[in-house]
Design a protein around this motif. Structure first.
Motif, mmCIF file in Angstrom:
data_model
loop_
_atom_site.group_PDB
_atom_site.id
_atom_site.type_symbol
_atom_site.label_atom_id
_atom_site.label_comp_id
_atom_site.label_asym_id
_atom_site.label_seq_id
_atom_site.Cartn_x
_atom_site.Cartn_y
_atom_site.Cartn_z
ATOM 1 N N GLN A 103 -18.206 22.619 34.063
ATOM 2 C CA GLN A 103 -19.589 22.400 33.628
ATOM 3 C C GLN A 103 -20.227 21.211 34.343
ATOM 4 O O GLN A 103 -21.434 21.152 34.504
ATOM 5 C CB GLN A 103 -19.634 22.186 32.118
ATOM 6 N N LYS A 104 -19.385 20.252 34.726
ATOM 7 C CA LYS A 104 -19.871 19.066 35.416
ATOM 8 C C LYS A 104 -19.006 18.851 36.659
ATOM 9 O O LYS A 104 -17.838 19.252 36.687
ATOM 10 C CB LYS A 104 -19.783 17.832 34.498
ATOM 11 N N PRO A 105 -19.535 18.211 37.675
ATOM 12 C CA PRO A 105 -18.757 18.028 38.906
ATOM 13 C C PRO A 105 -17.531 17.140 38.743
ATOM 14 O O PRO A 105 -16.682 17.086 39.632
ATOM 15 C CB PRO A 105 -19.767 17.406 39.879
ATOM 16 N N GLY A 147 -14.059 20.112 39.871
ATOM 17 C CA GLY A 147 -15.450 19.989 40.254
ATOM 18 C C GLY A 147 -15.612 19.266 41.580
ATOM 19 O O GLY A 147 -14.672 18.645 42.103
ATOM 20 N N ALA A 148 -16.824 19.288 42.114
ATOM 21 C CA ALA A 148 -17.090 18.743 43.447
ATOM 22 C C ALA A 148 -16.870 17.240 43.540
ATOM 23 O O ALA A 148 -16.618 16.716 44.634
ATOM 24 C CB ALA A 148 -18.532 19.081 43.856
ATOM 25 N N ASP A 149 -16.955 16.527 42.407
ATOM 26 C CA ASP A 149 -16.798 15.065 42.429
ATOM 27 C C ASP A 149 -15.410 14.610 41.990
ATOM 28 O O ASP A 149 -15.211 13.418 41.709
ATOM 29 C CB ASP A 149 -17.863 14.414 41.536
ATOM 30 N N VAL A 150 -14.464 15.516 41.925
ATOM 31 C CA VAL A 150 -13.079 15.152 41.608
ATOM 32 C C VAL A 150 -12.333 14.976 42.924
ATOM 33 O O VAL A 150 -12.250 15.908 43.732
ATOM 34 C CB VAL A 150 -12.398 16.231 40.738
ATOM 35 N N ARG A 153 -10.753 22.707 29.612
ATOM 36 C CA ARG A 153 -11.569 21.892 30.508
ATOM 37 C C ARG A 153 -11.353 20.430 30.183
ATOM 38 O O ARG A 153 -11.416 20.027 29.022
ATOM 39 C CB ARG A 153 -13.059 22.239 30.339
ATOM 40 N N VAL A 154 -11.090 19.622 31.199
ATOM 41 C CA VAL A 154 -10.908 18.184 31.019
ATOM 42 C C VAL A 154 -12.046 17.459 31.718
ATOM 43 O O VAL A 154 -12.155 17.505 32.950
ATOM 44 C CB VAL A 154 -9.556 17.710 31.587
ATOM 45 N N PRO A 155 -12.924 16.801 30.967
ATOM 46 C CA PRO A 155 -14.002 16.023 31.595
ATOM 47 C C PRO A 155 -13.436 14.765 32.266
ATOM 48 O O PRO A 155 -12.317 14.323 31.969
ATOM 49 C CB PRO A 155 -14.895 15.645 30.413
ATOM 50 N N LEU A 156 -14.222 14.192 33.164
ATOM 51 C CA LEU A 156 -13.850 12.923 33.808
ATOM 52 C C LEU A 156 -12.401 12.981 34.318
ATOM 53 O O LEU A 156 -11.582 12.106 34.059
ATOM 54 C CB LEU A 156 -14.031 11.763 32.825
ATOM 55 N N ALA A 157 -12.112 14.041 35.047
ATOM 56 C CA ALA A 157 -10.725 14.356 35.404
ATOM 57 C C ALA A 157 -10.034 13.239 36.167
ATOM 58 O O ALA A 157 -8.858 12.921 35.899
ATOM 59 C CB ALA A 157 -10.686 15.652 36.218
ATOM 60 N N ASP A 158 -10.721 12.617 37.122
ATOM 61 C CA ASP A 158 -10.075 11.562 37.903
ATOM 62 C C ASP A 158 -9.643 10.386 37.039
ATOM 63 O O ASP A 158 -8.618 9.759 37.293
ATOM 64 C CB ASP A 158 -11.014 11.063 39.012
ATOM 65 N N GLY A 159 -10.436 10.076 36.020
ATOM 66 C CA GLY A 159 -10.099 8.944 35.170
ATOM 67 C C GLY A 159 -9.168 9.278 34.039
ATOM 68 O O GLY A 159 -8.492 8.400 33.496
#
Length: 341
Positions: free
Chosen positions: A23-25, A69-72, A121-127
């Motif tokens: 849903q979010k990058p 997402g594109a920003d991970v 779905r896991v938001p803020l995946a990098d963190g």
């Protein structure tokens, strides 16, 4: 996909739900290897917490990344990952101080779909997510799953209580978090670890994980016994891993003047007056455990087979058997239930 949904107290169903999507990058989609039932899931199950609408359940997870997402940038497709029950960016000032569960951008995992499911779905995946050094052997998965919550929570309880070399640590609560607090206190170097337990199987596991003393007493009787074992002073540290008024006062009462209480049980109807702590000089610190702070260290300890927190799982069921798992934990026939996916 299949997922666990609570419709009302004691009404747990496994249903077909829509697959999660990015849903979010900053999102990642993971296929779960295993999930589990938490003691805190029993609060709504028993009706203590309100269930006003169907509720997707679960916040403990590990599995393989299927999409990002594109920003991970730090987490990649194919990584085996573990994450905390709060999503965090791990970069804000609060996160850098070690309190990722209070991240200024935090998200509760339940808002993106519960972890008792085939995918999530896991938001803020990098963190939020931490990748293992490689693909884990199957026997490591229960311990890696435990790191997602109960191990990290027990560890924070011991850290908040300043458990360490030469100290006596009292643990109130013999559920999975309390048992993991025993493990943590031992790993942090505590000289003596005392746990309150009345269940033979949990008593045996507590000893295996590092408890030196197992007491069946509760309340004032437990406090008296701890003081008898510590020359009348009380423990240097106490970990409160239940969340009730009685358990909190038991923890404070068992702690010596100037000692530390780490409280990690989800609080329900706990009242502490100034008088309770003013004359004791007891330090209180706790709250929702910042599991993400400890995950890299805990994953490595598990990977190197130096700790085995997966032992807290004493019942394994398929995901479709989730209702039976809730019943078993509610009736204390199981300490913690692992659900295979």
């Amino acid at each position: 996909m299949r997922a666990v949904v609570m419709h009302a107290p004691r009404d747990v169903r496994v249903e077909d739900v829509a697959d999660p999507v990015v849903q979010k990058p900053t999102d990642a989609i993971i296929r779960l290897a295993a999930t589990c039932i938490c003691g805190s899931d029993l609060w709504p199950y028993r009706g203590t917490d309100e269930v006003s609408e169907p509720l997707r359940m679960g916040h403990e997870y590990c599995g393989t990344v299927e999409e990002v997402g594109a920003d991970v940038h730090d987490i990649e497709v194919g990584d085996f990952v573990i994450g905390s029950f709060f999503a965090s960016d791990n970069t804000c000032e609060i996160c850098r101080a070690g309190y990722q569960t209070s991240c200024i951008h935090r998200e509760v995992l339940g808002t993106s779909g519960g972890a008792q499911a085939q995918r999530m779905r896991v938001p803020l995946a990098d963190g939020t997510l931490v990748a293992t050094p490689g693909q884990p052997d199957p026997e490591l998965i229960p311990s890696l799953l435990a790191a997602s919550d109960v191990l990290g929570t027990g560890w924070f309880g011991a850290v908040a209580a300043e458990a360490g070399p030469g100290k006596t640590v009292a643990v109130i609560g013999d559920g999975a978090v309390g048992l993991c607090a025993v493990l943590a206190a031992k790993q942090l170097g505590a000289e003596r670890v005392i746990i309150s337990s009345r269940h033979a199987d949990r008593q045996a596991l507590a000893r295996e994980l590092g408890a030196t003393d197992v007491l069946s007493e509760r309340g004032e009787a437990f406090i008296t016994k701890v003081k008898e074992l510590t020359d009348g002073l009380g423990a240097h540290s106490a970990v409160e891993a239940v969340g009730t008024h009685e358990s909190m006062h038991q923890a404070i009462g068992a702690t010596r003047a100037g000692g530390h209480v780490g409280f990690v049980g989800v609080l329900h109807d706990v009242a502490i007056t100034g008088e309770d702590i003013f004359m004791t000089h007891v330090h209180l610190h706790g709250g929702p455990a910042p599991v993400r702070r400890f995950l890299p260290e805990l994953v490595q300890l598990i990977w190197d087979r130096k700790i085995d927190p997966g032992k807290v799982f004493d019942l394994t069921l398929p995901l479709d058997g989730a209702a039976e798992g809730y019943q078993a934990m509610d009736q204390r026939r199981a300490t913690k239930v692992l659900l295979t996916v």
